[in-house]
Write a protein that holds these residues in place. Structure first.
Motif, PDB file in Angstrom:
ATOM      1  N   ILE A 140       0.954  -1.173  -0.104  1.00 51.03           N
ATOM      2  CA  ILE A 140      -0.127  -0.071  -0.061  1.00 51.03           C
ATOM      3  C   ILE A 140       0.667   1.100  -0.063  1.00 51.03           C
ATOM      4  O   ILE A 140       1.718   1.453   0.831  1.00 51.03           O
ATOM      5  N   THR A 141       0.739   2.150  -1.142  1.00 53.20           N
ATOM      6  CA  THR A 141       1.648   3.232  -1.115  1.00 53.20           C
ATOM      7  C   THR A 141       1.087   4.414  -0.612  1.00 53.20           C
ATOM      8  O   THR A 141       1.949   5.433  -0.284  1.00 53.20           O
ATOM      9  N   GLN A 142      -0.356   4.570  -0.393  1.00 55.79           N
ATOM     10  CA  GLN A 142      -0.893   5.767   0.023  1.00 55.79           C
ATOM     11  C   GLN A 142      -2.247   5.208   0.818  1.00 55.79           C
ATOM     12  O   GLN A 142      -3.074   4.361   0.546  1.00 55.79           O
ATOM     13  N   GLY A 143      -2.568   5.889   1.969  1.00 65.15           N
ATOM     14  CA  GLY A 143      -3.400   5.611   2.879  1.00 65.15           C
ATOM     15  C   GLY A 143      -4.103   6.999   3.080  1.00 65.15           C
ATOM     16  O   GLY A 143      -4.592   7.856   2.318  1.00 65.15           O
ATOM     17  N   LEU A 144      -4.331   7.270   4.429  1.00 68.09           N
ATOM     18  CA  LEU A 144      -5.011   8.511   4.945  1.00 68.09           C
ATOM     19  C   LEU A 144      -3.945   9.732   4.493  1.00 68.09           C
ATOM     20  O   LEU A 144      -2.808   9.538   4.798  1.00 68.09           O
ATOM     21  N   ARG A 145      -4.673  10.746   3.875  1.00 67.16           N
ATOM     22  CA  ARG A 145      -3.809  11.531   3.505  1.00 67.16           C
ATOM     23  C   ARG A 145      -4.368  13.064   4.499  1.00 67.16           C
ATOM     24  O   ARG A 145      -5.536  13.261   4.230  1.00 67.16           O
ATOM     25  N   THR A 146      -3.506  13.926   4.854  1.00 67.47           N
ATOM     26  CA  THR A 146      -4.140  15.078   5.583  1.00 67.47           C
ATOM     27  C   THR A 146      -4.119  16.075   4.369  1.00 67.47           C
ATOM     28  O   THR A 146      -3.850  16.073   3.152  1.00 67.47           O
ATOM     29  N   ILE A 147      -5.264  17.015   4.797  1.00 63.76           N
ATOM     30  CA  ILE A 147      -5.506  18.044   3.972  1.00 63.76           C
ATOM     31  C   ILE A 147      -4.473  18.712   3.374  1.00 63.76           C
ATOM     32  O   ILE A 147      -4.360  19.139   2.016  1.00 63.76           O
ATOM     33  N   THR A 148      -3.425  18.919   4.221  1.00 68.22           N
ATOM     34  CA  THR A 148      -2.254  19.774   3.780  1.00 68.22           C
ATOM     35  C   THR A 148      -1.445  18.780   2.603  1.00 68.22           C
ATOM     36  O   THR A 148      -1.010  19.483   1.558  1.00 68.22           O
ATOM     37  N   GLU A 149      -1.173  17.844   3.103  1.00 68.97           N
ATOM     38  CA  GLU A 149      -0.608  16.687   2.010  1.00 68.97           C
ATOM     39  C   GLU A 149      -1.344  16.821   0.857  1.00 68.97           C
ATOM     40  O   GLU A 149      -0.782  16.692  -0.406  1.00 68.97           O
ATOM     41  N   GLN A 150      -2.861  16.710   0.725  1.00 69.38           N
ATOM     42  CA  GLN A 150      -3.506  16.504  -0.329  1.00 69.38           C
ATOM     43  C   GLN A 150      -3.373  18.112  -1.047  1.00 69.38           C
ATOM     44  O   GLN A 150      -3.231  18.023  -2.475  1.00 69.38           O
ATOM     45  N   ASN A 151      -3.401  19.124  -0.672  1.00 71.32           N
ATOM     46  CA  ASN A 151      -3.118  20.455  -1.347  1.00 71.32           C
ATOM     47  C   ASN A 151      -1.808  20.414  -1.916  1.00 71.32           C
ATOM     48  O   ASN A 151      -1.563  20.880  -2.879  1.00 71.32           O
ATOM     49  N   GLU A 152      -0.866  19.897  -1.368  1.00 72.28           N
ATOM     50  CA  GLU A 152       0.656  19.781  -1.943  1.00 72.28           C
ATOM     51  C   GLU A 152       0.703  19.060  -3.248  1.00 72.28           C
ATOM     52  O   GLU A 152       1.542  19.248  -4.204  1.00 72.28           O
ATOM     53  N   LEU A 153      -0.054  17.967  -2.988  1.00 67.00           N
ATOM     54  CA  LEU A 153      -0.236  17.004  -4.243  1.00 67.00           C
ATOM     55  C   LEU A 153      -1.189  17.672  -5.380  1.00 67.00           C
ATOM     56  O   LEU A 153      -0.579  17.422  -6.384  1.00 67.00           O
ATOM     57  N   TYR A 154      -2.013  18.274  -5.109  1.00 73.37           N
ATOM     58  CA  TYR A 154      -2.706  18.991  -6.020  1.00 73.37           C
ATOM     59  C   TYR A 154      -2.012  20.142  -6.568  1.00 73.37           C
ATOM     60  O   TYR A 154      -2.244  20.519  -7.971  1.00 73.37           O
ATOM     61  N   ALA A 155      -1.100  20.649  -5.896  1.00 69.15           N
ATOM     62  CA  ALA A 155      -0.323  21.797  -6.729  1.00 69.15           C
ATOM     63  C   ALA A 155       0.791  21.162  -7.590  1.00 69.15           C
ATOM     64  O   ALA A 155       1.213  21.958  -8.530  1.00 69.15           O
ATOM     65  N   GLN A 156       1.080  19.975  -7.407  1.00 70.10           N
ATOM     66  CA  GLN A 156       1.943  19.431  -8.418  1.00 70.10           C
ATOM     67  C   GLN A 156       1.541  19.482  -9.812  1.00 70.10           C
ATOM     68  O   GLN A 156       0.321  19.144 -10.190  1.00 70.10           O
TER      69      GLN A 156
END
Length: 228
Positions: free
Chosen positions: A43-59
């Protein structure tokens, strides 16, 4: 190296933290069922924080890299512990692959799609079925709720959870299990795969009064039986 179920499970342990308990149980079963089919996964991804999600969205938008998600923080099911991503774990026990055509267990079927089949049987929805922005590594168990409802604090009902657990349990009953007795003491259930019984090494060690250690650098498990 020879991959054991215990080792494969340990590779995903951190990513299971924070998942909704029923989703965690389903994910553990996904790993176990895939391993029984000769397909170790991680499993490479599970729970993601809001901050982590926003950083991923910025990519791929305001930051370098390719676009990997269309979801801002709070708009991904990962943010609520009901989604996971997976990859194939390669024989060296370290490298992973997202090759959807790989046939590592040599059964003339794509390993990836076999994992997908197992996931769906457990009640997961697969991102590869989406009509747009297909997410091939993605599984989610949303219980019919939207991210807006999750953001508002709504969660699956007890009845929904019980239904999901029943489905997971029914799948569990289909697994080939083996009872293992060590010194007249039954240890944790083992898996029977193609005539070979895979036992949890630590349970065997405990039954024998032996010390079990793991060297992550050399990927070596050691069982030492104390002399009388």
């Amino acid at each position: 190296m020879t991959l054991t179920l215990e080792y494969v499970m340990s590779k995903s342990a951190k990513r299971l933290e924070g998942l909704l308990p029923v989703v965690r149980t389903a994910t553990e079963r996904l790993i176990q069922r895939s391993f029984a089919a000769g397909i170790p996964i991680v499993i490479t991804q599970g729970l993601r924080t809001i901050t982590e999600q926003n950083e991923l969205y910025a990519q791929g938008r305001t930051k370098p890299g390719q676009v990997v998600t269309n979801a801002k923080g709070g708009y991904s099911f990962h943010n609520f512990g009901v989604a996971v991503d997976f990859a194939l774990l390669l024989p060296d026990g370290r490298s992973v692959s997202w090759d959807t055509s790989r046939d590592g267990n040599a059964d003339r079927k794509a390993d990836w799609m076999q994992v997908v089949e197992i996931g769906k049987a457990l009640g997961f929805e697969w991102g590869g079925d989406w009509k747009s922005f297909k997410d091939m590594p993605h599984f989610e168990m949303t219980f019919g709720l939207s991210t807006a409802q999750y953001r508002a604090g709504k969660r699956p009902s007890q009845a929904q959870i019980q239904t999901a657990m029943k489905r997971i349990g029914e799948d569990d009953e289909q697994m080939d299990k083996a009872k293992t007795i060590v010194n007249d003491k039954r240890i944790a259930d083992s898996l029977l795969v193609d005539g070979t019984v895979y036992v949890p090494l630590r349970s065997v060690g405990d039954a024998l009064g032996a010390a079990v250690s793991w060297d992550n650098k050399t990927k070596t498990a050691t069982l030492t039986i104390k002399s009388n």
